[in-house]
Design an enzyme around this catalytic site. Structure first.
Site, mmCIF file in Angstrom:
data_model
loop_
_atom_site.group_PDB
_atom_site.id
_atom_site.type_symbol
_atom_site.label_atom_id
_atom_site.label_comp_id
_atom_site.label_asym_id
_atom_site.label_seq_id
_atom_site.Cartn_x
_atom_site.Cartn_y
_atom_site.Cartn_z
ATOM 1 N N GLY A 1 0.853 -1.161 -0.053
ATOM 2 C CA GLY A 1 0.019 0.069 -0.045
ATOM 3 C C GLY A 1 0.915 1.286 -0.065
ATOM 4 O O GLY A 1 2.071 1.096 0.223
ATOM 5 N N GLN B 1 3.415 9.884 1.421
ATOM 6 C CA GLN B 1 4.949 8.913 1.015
ATOM 7 C C GLN B 1 5.385 9.608 -0.331
ATOM 8 O O GLN B 1 6.522 9.266 -0.413
ATOM 9 C CB GLN B 1 4.344 7.395 1.157
ATOM 10 C CG GLN B 1 4.059 7.130 2.505
ATOM 11 C CD GLN B 1 4.095 5.539 2.425
ATOM 12 O OE1 GLN B 1 3.069 5.035 2.244
ATOM 13 N NE2 GLN B 1 4.942 4.848 2.919
ATOM 14 N N CYS C 1 7.270 -0.470 6.313
ATOM 15 C CA CYS C 1 6.711 0.586 5.887
ATOM 16 C C CYS C 1 7.614 1.186 4.646
ATOM 17 O O CYS C 1 8.910 1.117 5.153
ATOM 18 C CB CYS C 1 6.410 1.722 6.828
ATOM 19 S SG CYS C 1 5.740 3.394 5.936
ATOM 20 N N LEU C 2 7.322 1.357 3.858
ATOM 21 C CA LEU C 2 8.277 2.092 2.452
ATOM 22 C C LEU C 2 8.914 3.243 2.873
ATOM 23 O O LEU C 2 10.255 3.456 2.470
ATOM 24 C CB LEU C 2 7.705 2.264 1.246
ATOM 25 C CG LEU C 2 6.926 1.010 0.601
ATOM 26 C CD1 LEU C 2 6.127 1.410 -0.555
ATOM 27 C CD2 LEU C 2 8.001 0.094 0.235
ATOM 28 N N HIS D 1 -2.860 1.158 8.870
ATOM 29 C CA HIS D 1 -1.502 1.533 8.483
ATOM 30 C C HIS D 1 -1.678 2.709 7.479
ATOM 31 O O HIS D 1 -0.855 3.920 7.600
ATOM 32 C CB HIS D 1 -0.385 0.401 7.946
ATOM 33 C CG HIS D 1 0.787 0.833 7.812
ATOM 34 N ND1 HIS D 1 1.857 0.230 8.246
ATOM 35 C CD2 HIS D 1 1.396 1.739 6.674
ATOM 36 C CE1 HIS D 1 2.977 1.005 7.731
ATOM 37 N NE2 HIS D 1 2.533 1.769 6.897
ATOM 38 N N GLU D 2 -2.286 2.536 6.393
ATOM 39 C CA GLU D 2 -2.148 3.456 5.246
ATOM 40 C C GLU D 2 -2.892 4.702 5.991
ATOM 41 O O GLU D 2 -2.411 5.971 5.750
ATOM 42 C CB GLU D 2 -2.909 3.039 4.019
ATOM 43 C CG GLU D 2 -2.050 1.871 3.335
ATOM 44 C CD GLU D 2 -0.610 2.181 3.013
ATOM 45 O OE1 GLU D 2 -0.214 3.252 3.170
ATOM 46 O OE2 GLU D 2 -0.004 1.003 3.236
ATOM 47 N N HIS E 1 -0.876 7.121 7.773
ATOM 48 C CA HIS E 1 -0.187 8.239 7.165
ATOM 49 C C HIS E 1 -0.782 9.608 6.929
ATOM 50 O O HIS E 1 0.054 10.543 6.710
ATOM 51 C CB HIS E 1 0.314 7.454 5.714
ATOM 52 C CG HIS E 1 1.453 6.491 5.768
ATOM 53 N ND1 HIS E 1 2.835 6.930 6.457
ATOM 54 C CD2 HIS E 1 1.473 5.241 5.616
ATOM 55 C CE1 HIS E 1 3.579 5.770 6.285
ATOM 56 N NE2 HIS E 1 2.866 4.761 5.893
HETATM 57 NI NI NI Z 1 3.757 2.986 5.577
#
Ligand code: NI
Length: 181
Positions: free
Chosen positions: A47, A52, A94-95, A136-137, A140
């Site tokens: 995701g 991000q 997480c990216l 999680h998303e 952000h």
């Molecule tokens: Ni993340």
């Protein structure tokens, strides 16, 4: 379409609340989502949230097989509501926090709503990994990264050392390289 640069922990865009999208059907929102899809496909993740990719707007995309359609979910202005008090621990990555994994408590069941760029209303119940990814998303969008949700920083580990923990709990990562199991 373009592959966008990923903001990493410490960049201010990840630390502040994102703004609601006034017109989810605007062409620039469709273009942003196309770029986010291309970026996620390139980097290989579950995701992605708009902050991000340095865009402070309330837009997320994610893969959750449990949705049944097997497709990528695209959500503008998502809202999450916990269903019940049950929390579940699970591994996340997480990216924007590359190379690390952590054990994060999340609501086991949630309801989430939002709209697609085509104007289709989404209203779903989610549990398990699906619920985890959505939480999680959407975090952000409020300037929250998963380490801020952790209750035991002793489980914040490098991905390469996760094997020492993997027997203790199933690995279900959100948002990072897809190694959900
Ligand atoms: Ni993340």
């Amino acid at each position: 379409m373009a592959i966008l640069k990923i903001a990493r922990m410490g960049h201010p865009v990840l630390a502040r609340p994102a703004a609601p999208v006034p017109d989810p059907g605007a062409p620039e929102i469709a273009a942003l989502i196309e770029d986010m899809i291309a970026t996620l496909a390139d980097i290989g993740g579950r995701g992605l949230a708009a902050p991000q990719v340095h865009v402070p707007l309330r837009v997320v995309i994610f893969h959750a097989p449990e949705t049944g359609d097997g497709e990528l979910t695209r959500l503008v202005n998502p809202v999450i509501e916990p269903l019940g008090d049950t929390m579940e621990d699970g591994w996340e990555g997480c990216l924007s926090v590359p190379g690390l994994r952590g054990m994060v408590p999340r609501h086991a069941r949630v309801r989430y709503r939002g709209v697609t760029p085509e104007g289709v209303a989404i209203d779903r119940m989610a549990e398990g990994l699906h619920a985890r990814v959505v939480q999680h998303e959407c975090d952000h969008l409020d300037g929250i990264l998963y380490p801020m949700r952790m209750t035991d920083l002793g489980t914040l580990v490098f991905e390469s050392e996760l094997r020492w923990f993997a027997t203790a709990a199933p690995v279900a990562t959100a948002d990072a390289e897809d190694n959900a199991a």
